[in-house]
Design a protein around this motif. Structure first.
Motif, mmCIF file in Angstrom:
data_model
loop_
_atom_site.group_PDB
_atom_site.id
_atom_site.type_symbol
_atom_site.label_atom_id
_atom_site.label_comp_id
_atom_site.label_asym_id
_atom_site.label_seq_id
_atom_site.Cartn_x
_atom_site.Cartn_y
_atom_site.Cartn_z
ATOM 1 N N UNK A 164 0.730 -1.253 0.167
ATOM 2 C CA UNK A 164 -0.016 -0.208 -0.036
ATOM 3 C C UNK A 164 0.980 1.235 0.055
ATOM 4 N N UNK A 165 0.979 1.861 -1.198
ATOM 5 C CA UNK A 165 1.955 2.913 -1.562
ATOM 6 C C UNK A 165 1.438 3.699 -2.414
ATOM 7 N N UNK A 166 2.271 5.196 -2.301
ATOM 8 C CA UNK A 166 1.930 6.027 -3.323
ATOM 9 C C UNK A 166 3.258 6.982 -3.527
ATOM 10 N N UNK A 167 3.140 7.519 -4.945
ATOM 11 C CA UNK A 167 4.214 8.331 -5.174
ATOM 12 C C UNK A 167 3.542 9.643 -5.293
ATOM 13 N N UNK A 168 4.115 10.837 -4.700
ATOM 14 C CA UNK A 168 3.672 11.941 -4.593
ATOM 15 C C UNK A 168 4.753 12.980 -5.281
ATOM 16 N N UNK A 169 4.317 13.430 -6.394
ATOM 17 C CA UNK A 169 5.356 14.322 -7.117
ATOM 18 C C UNK A 169 4.939 15.714 -7.031
ATOM 19 N N UNK A 170 6.039 16.671 -6.933
ATOM 20 C CA UNK A 170 5.753 18.181 -7.020
ATOM 21 C C UNK A 170 6.056 18.808 -8.431
ATOM 22 N N UNK A 171 4.838 18.456 -9.197
ATOM 23 C CA UNK A 171 5.469 18.775 -10.977
ATOM 24 C C UNK A 171 3.962 19.757 -11.125
ATOM 25 N N UNK A 172 4.100 19.796 -12.668
ATOM 26 C CA UNK A 172 3.024 20.470 -13.346
ATOM 27 C C UNK A 172 1.695 19.594 -13.217
ATOM 28 N N UNK A 173 0.517 20.553 -13.206
ATOM 29 C CA UNK A 173 -0.559 19.875 -12.850
ATOM 30 C C UNK A 173 -1.200 18.984 -13.903
ATOM 31 N N UNK A 174 -0.568 19.461 -15.053
ATOM 32 C CA UNK A 174 -0.956 18.549 -16.316
ATOM 33 C C UNK A 174 0.067 18.744 -17.439
ATOM 34 N N UNK A 175 0.106 17.601 -18.405
ATOM 35 C CA UNK A 175 0.811 17.920 -19.481
ATOM 36 C C UNK A 175 2.242 17.288 -19.367
ATOM 37 N N UNK A 176 2.451 16.274 -18.411
ATOM 38 C CA UNK A 176 3.810 15.758 -18.092
ATOM 39 C C UNK A 176 4.059 15.130 -19.262
ATOM 40 N N UNK A 177 3.251 14.691 -20.024
ATOM 41 C CA UNK A 177 3.569 13.502 -21.483
ATOM 42 C C UNK A 177 4.283 14.623 -22.248
ATOM 43 N N UNK A 178 4.057 15.888 -22.291
ATOM 44 C CA UNK A 178 4.845 16.658 -23.281
ATOM 45 C C UNK A 178 6.284 17.053 -22.620
ATOM 46 N N UNK A 179 6.524 16.779 -21.566
ATOM 47 C CA UNK A 179 7.768 17.160 -21.001
ATOM 48 C C UNK A 179 9.002 16.142 -21.332
ATOM 49 N N UNK A 180 8.970 15.676 -22.743
ATOM 50 C CA UNK A 180 9.764 14.727 -22.882
ATOM 51 C C UNK A 180 11.110 15.117 -23.613
ATOM 52 N N UNK A 181 11.540 16.272 -23.321
ATOM 53 C CA UNK A 181 12.868 16.970 -23.849
ATOM 54 C C UNK A 181 13.534 17.637 -22.783
ATOM 55 N N UNK A 192 -0.092 9.768 -17.960
ATOM 56 C CA UNK A 192 -0.064 10.787 -16.748
ATOM 57 C C UNK A 192 -1.419 11.545 -16.490
ATOM 58 N N UNK A 193 -1.958 11.902 -17.644
ATOM 59 C CA UNK A 193 -3.147 12.700 -17.395
ATOM 60 C C UNK A 193 -4.262 12.128 -16.304
ATOM 61 N N UNK A 194 -4.242 10.637 -16.050
ATOM 62 C CA UNK A 194 -4.977 9.824 -15.065
ATOM 63 C C UNK A 194 -4.541 10.006 -13.930
ATOM 64 N N UNK A 195 -3.507 10.840 -13.550
ATOM 65 C CA UNK A 195 -2.942 10.882 -12.155
ATOM 66 C C UNK A 195 -3.802 12.248 -11.418
ATOM 67 N N UNK A 196 -4.357 11.710 -10.168
ATOM 68 C CA UNK A 196 -5.143 12.380 -9.438
ATOM 69 C C UNK A 196 -4.202 13.864 -8.963
#
Length: 921
Positions: free
Chosen positions: A232-249, A269-273
């Motif tokens: 029972x674990x979670x990964x909590x990131x401090x990142x952009x609200x949306x659009x991580x898929x476009x951060x590929x460079x 990534x868009x499915x992440x709460x």
């Protein structure tokens, strides 16, 4: 699907505050005991702040907080769960000794037989490369395949890469043969053996959160993936609200999170709460260009003085982008009276014990040369020492005076038989003996520890302060005595001390402080995820932020990229993420950079803000009214000063040098004659023009006083030459150090030739009827004048007075003639010597003076008169009325202050510049 086990806290939201709210709401029914929760952070500082925020949100006075670890602590724990023996893991120094032995045995070109301290810089980078391969699960064989397929130079494939593989293989063999392990073993064990059955220990936690991670390694990603999948674990990131898929460079700020999610197999990534907090307004950002680091320090102290009125001090952070500026930052804050908490460390090289050993090493390496030796004995550990109620300080000054008076430019204990100096001499010789002893490493370190403890016992006040640097220094020093290395691989004597200092210098020590009190001075990595109302980012220059990437010694960046090893663009991108996180979620951000030749251009991230419309304040910072402004020194003539002045000019008197000093800088006159601050005595090892002038003066005075008082004839030349050379030799011995530099003897040969030329010139002069006035030869001559109802005494020591036709000819030996403007009657006149001596010798009867001249003894010998014979009377009259008397009146004028000169040319050879703040003249 792992998407359901990942949460995002938007970058514009305060990460730890939102996280504490989330954990509290999730487990509020289980308060006050949250010990069954495990939270993994990137650093220690996150633990402290999270605990504080959780306490605030819970409104409880006390609770048992969650178990908290850093990602590296979790890795260590897993390794031990797998049977790894932490005590058998070697540190970097121990590993380097094994690596060096391997390199020497393989006779690797350029690296073999290097002294250890030169090898260790290469060794560290090679070991870091091996560790990196292990952390990223990349083999040298896979690199070789990429290199071959990429058509890289054959020399690299067959030679360089092959050598690295051989070194790696032999290093691993040697390590295992000795029964030790290193970080590579740890990563290999985790990758090979960490699986579901090994998670029993972690099953005791009801919930595990990985919080605020970025730039994780392949090994860490596998640990995270395994725990997210099976527990029972979670990964909590401090990142952009949306659009991580476009951060590929790598030109995108959240590329590191894109890379992490990709490694975990998360592609939706868009499915992440998203965990939202209150709406946050964008920060107000200020950018300041400064001309120097001093201006930058002044700028941010002014900023803090202003903003502390609207923020609690502990809600303000100075993020240290450049570790070299820590001391300057804290000094600036202290000077401005601003309380602070330093969470980043001071360099251990600033420790009082480190500086003592470092200066002691310099004394030994320079064979006890007086410059390093005198600096060493004035070190606080010696200068403030008290042995059996007897202070060493007076003995130190006596020893210094003895060395200077005797021109001893090297310290030798046998030169000092004075019993009263023995307590100091014994301490010094004990230190020297201990540091030059040829004993095994552990014994050497033990002796150093005992020596330092003994010195500390002589410094009670220092012990009472309980300085954190001392404790940290001893801890690290004692650890060096426990190194697991073969005895024959270490040096002895002073080389051991050099090794110790090298190993300690990059360490840090922390000053005690409170994270919730004072302005927070915090390191770059420690500042991640922390919440402040206002941050200050100084030194935002390229090469500092982002930090300049070191050239890879082993594989190029293209190969790194192909083999999935972190490459330069990824490292630089990490700074982009830090910068983005730092400036978001704040109310105000103050950025500064230094624009000067020795610094790189401003950071690219500053340019990003400028492109977005943020203005740069380019106005120069004024130092007026600041602690950095240097006001000219000025002293009013108080009653006490006037009393001393009147007494001095009527008893001691005014000399030509005193009058010249006053004309050039009246503040120097005040320091030298009224405050009686003596010019520091020096031991001269290599004579310059001034010293050779003293030597020539002394030689000629004694030559004519004792050897040839009646002058020199042609027949006397050979004998006179011998006597004059002898007098010059004695003058050299008297003036210069006991062991002068070798060039002195080459210069002396030149000056002997000049003296020979002078003798020939003298023979002709005596032939023409000139005679030396033996009564006035380098004697103190006096004269009195009455001014302001006071008898003012004038005095001086003439170089030489000749008599011709019952008149006096005043001579002053020089190596060159002063500029005419300095001895002509006028506004720039300062050369009082010749006319004042003429006034004194003639007792005011100028008819008795037939000449005043500079007697130049140089490549050629010549006499240059300062005035023609028929103009002497008028010159001396003008000198007295226009130069001498007005200068004395000004000196005695009660409303004429003593002030520092504005002409820095006059400061070039002044001995008092350290009292005026004058530098670089």
């Amino acid at each position: 699907m792992l998407e359901n086990k990942i949460k995002i806290i938007p970058i514009e939201q305060p990460f730890l505050r939102i996280l504490s709210n989330y954990i509290f709401k999730k487990f509020q029914d289980q308060f006050p005991d949250l010990s069954h929760i495990l939270i993994i952070f990137p650093n220690q500082r996150n633990k402290l702040y999270f605990r504080r925020y959780l306490l605030e949100v819970s409104a409880n006075k006390g609770f048992i907080p969650p178990t908290m670890k850093t990602i590296s602590e979790l890795t260590e724990e897993i390794y031990e769960l797998l049977g790894g023996k932490k005590g058998m893991v070697l540190n970097s120094i121990e590993r380097n000794f094994i690596l060096k032995k391997v390199v020497d045995s393989l006779k690797v070109e350029f690296w073999q037989d290097l002294p250890f301290l030169r090898f260790i810089s290469v060794g560290n980078r090679l070991l870091q490369f091996f560790d990196e391969l292990s952390k990223e699960r990349i083999t040298l064989e896979s690199i070789e395949q990429h290199v071959v397929s990429g058509h890289y130079p054959e020399r690299y494939v067959k030679n360089e890469l092959s050598i690295i593989k051989t070194v790696y293989t032999e290093y691993r063999k040697n390590l295992n043969k000795q029964g030790y392990s290193d970080d590579m073993d740890k990563f290999d064990a985790i990758d090979t053996h960490f699986h579901s059955s090994m998670l029993k220990k972690l099953n005791e936690y009801e919930y595990i959160a990985f919080a605020g991670l970025v730039a994780t390694t392949t090994i860490e990603n596998r640990i995270i993936e395994k725990i997210l999948t099976d527990l029972p674990a979670e990964l909590i990131l401090h990142t952009c609200r949306s659009g991580i898929a476009s951060m590929n460079t790598t030109d995108k700020p959240f590329y590191q999170h894109y890379k992490l999610l990709s490694a975990l197999g998360v592609h939706n990534a868009e499915a992440i709460a998203v965990l939202n907090g209150q709406h946050a307004d964008p920060p107000v950002i200020y950018i300041k260009r400064t001309e120097s680091q001093s201006h930058e320090m002044l700028h941010f102290t002014n900023v803090i003085t202003t903003i502390k009125k609207r923020y609690e001090p502990h809600h303000i952070a100075i993020i240290v982008t450049n570790e070299d500026t820590v001391y300057s930052i804290t000094e600036a804050l202290t000077g401005a009276g601003i309380p602070y908490n330093l969470s980043t460390g001071f360099p251990l090289s600033h420790s009082i014990l480190y500086s003592f050993l470092s200066q002691l090493k310099e004394v030994i390496e320079t064979k006890h040369h007086y410059k390093t030796f005198l600096a060493f004995i004035k070190h606080p550990l010696l200068k403030n020492a008290v042995i059996d109620l007897n202070a060493l300080r007076p003995l130190i000054y006596r020893l210094e005076k003895s060395m200077v008076n005797n021109n001893f430019n090297y310290f030798e204990p046998k030169d000092y038989t004075d019993g009263t100096l023995m307590p100091l001499i014994h301490v010094i010789t004990d230190c020297l003996d201990i540091c030059t002893a040829h004993v095994p490493m552990n014994e050497y370190v033990d002796n150093i520890v005992k020596m330092l403890n003994t010195l500390l016992s002589y410094n009670k006040e220092l012990i009472e302060k309980n300085s954190p640097d001392i404790n940290e220094f001893f801890d690290r020093l004692i650890n060096l005595s426990k190194l697991r290395i073969e005895k024959e691989t270490t040096d002895t004597g002073i080389k051991t001390l050099d090794f110790i200092l090298h190993m300690l210098r990059d360490g840090t020590y922390h000053v005690r402080g409170y994270p919730m009190k004072g302005v927070q001075v915090i390191g770059l990595l420690e500042a991640r995820n922390l919440d402040f109302d206002c941050i200050i980012l100084p030194s935002m220059n390229e090469g500092i932020f982002p930090k300049k990437s070191e050239k890879d010694l082993f594989i190029n960046q293209a190969v790194r990229r192909q083999t999935q090893l972190p490459y330069d663009k990824e490292r630089e991108n990490l700074f982009y993420y830090y910068f983005t996180e730092f400036i978001h979620g704040k109310k105000e951000v103050f950025i500064s950079y230094v624009l000067e030749e020795k610094r790189d251009i401003r950071s690219r991230f500053v340019d990003f803000l400028v492109d977005e419309g943020v203005q740069v304040d380019e106005k120069k910072i004024s130092l007026i009214g600041s602690s950095l402004s240097l006001t000219k020194r000025e002293v009013k003539k108080s009653k006490a000063i006037l009393h001393s002045l009147y007494r001095w000019v009527t008893s001691r008197g005014l000399s030509p040098t005193a009058l010249k000093d006053y004309k050039q800088c009246s503040y120097r006159f005040y320091l030298k004659y009224l405050m009686n601050i003596q010019e520091p005595q020096q031991i001269i090892e290599e004579a310059g023009p001034a010293e050779w002038g003293i030597i020539v003066h002394e030689a000629l005075k004694n030559f004519y006083k004792y050897d040839f008082p009646d002058g020199v004839t042609e027949e006397d030349f050979g004998r006179a030459q011998v006597f004059l050379h002898g007098r010059a030799t004695k003058a050299v011995e008297h003036t210069l150090a006991k062991t002068p530099k070798g060039i002195t003897f080459l210069d002396f040969a030149l000056y002997k030739r000049r003296l020979n030329e002078f003798l020939r010139y003298e023979i002709e002069r005596f032939k023409n009827g000139f005679m030396i006035d033996k009564e006035k030869l380098e004697k103190r001559l006096k004269y009195e004048i009455t001014l302001t109802n006071r008898k003012i005494r004038l005095y001086g020591y003439t170089d030489r007075v000749d008599i011709i036709n019952n008149t006096y000819y005043i001579l002053d030996y020089k190596s060159s003639v002063p500029q005419k403007k300095y001895y002509e009657i006028g506004s720039e006149f300062v050369e009082f010597q010749l006319p004042l001596y003429a006034l004194i010798v003639s007792n005011g009867d100028f008819e008795k003076i037939s000449g005043m001249a500079y007697y130049v003894i140089s490549n050629t010998t010549d006499i240059t008169a300062i005035v023609e014979e028929d103009g002497i009377n008028q010159y001396l009259h003008d000198f007295r009325e226009q130069m001498l008397l007005p200068t004395i009146r000004e000196i005695l004028n009660p409303v004429q202050n003593f002030h520092q000169t504005g002409d820095t040319d006059q400061c070039q050879f002044c001995a008092y510049t350290h009292l005026c703040g004058v530098k670089n003249v």
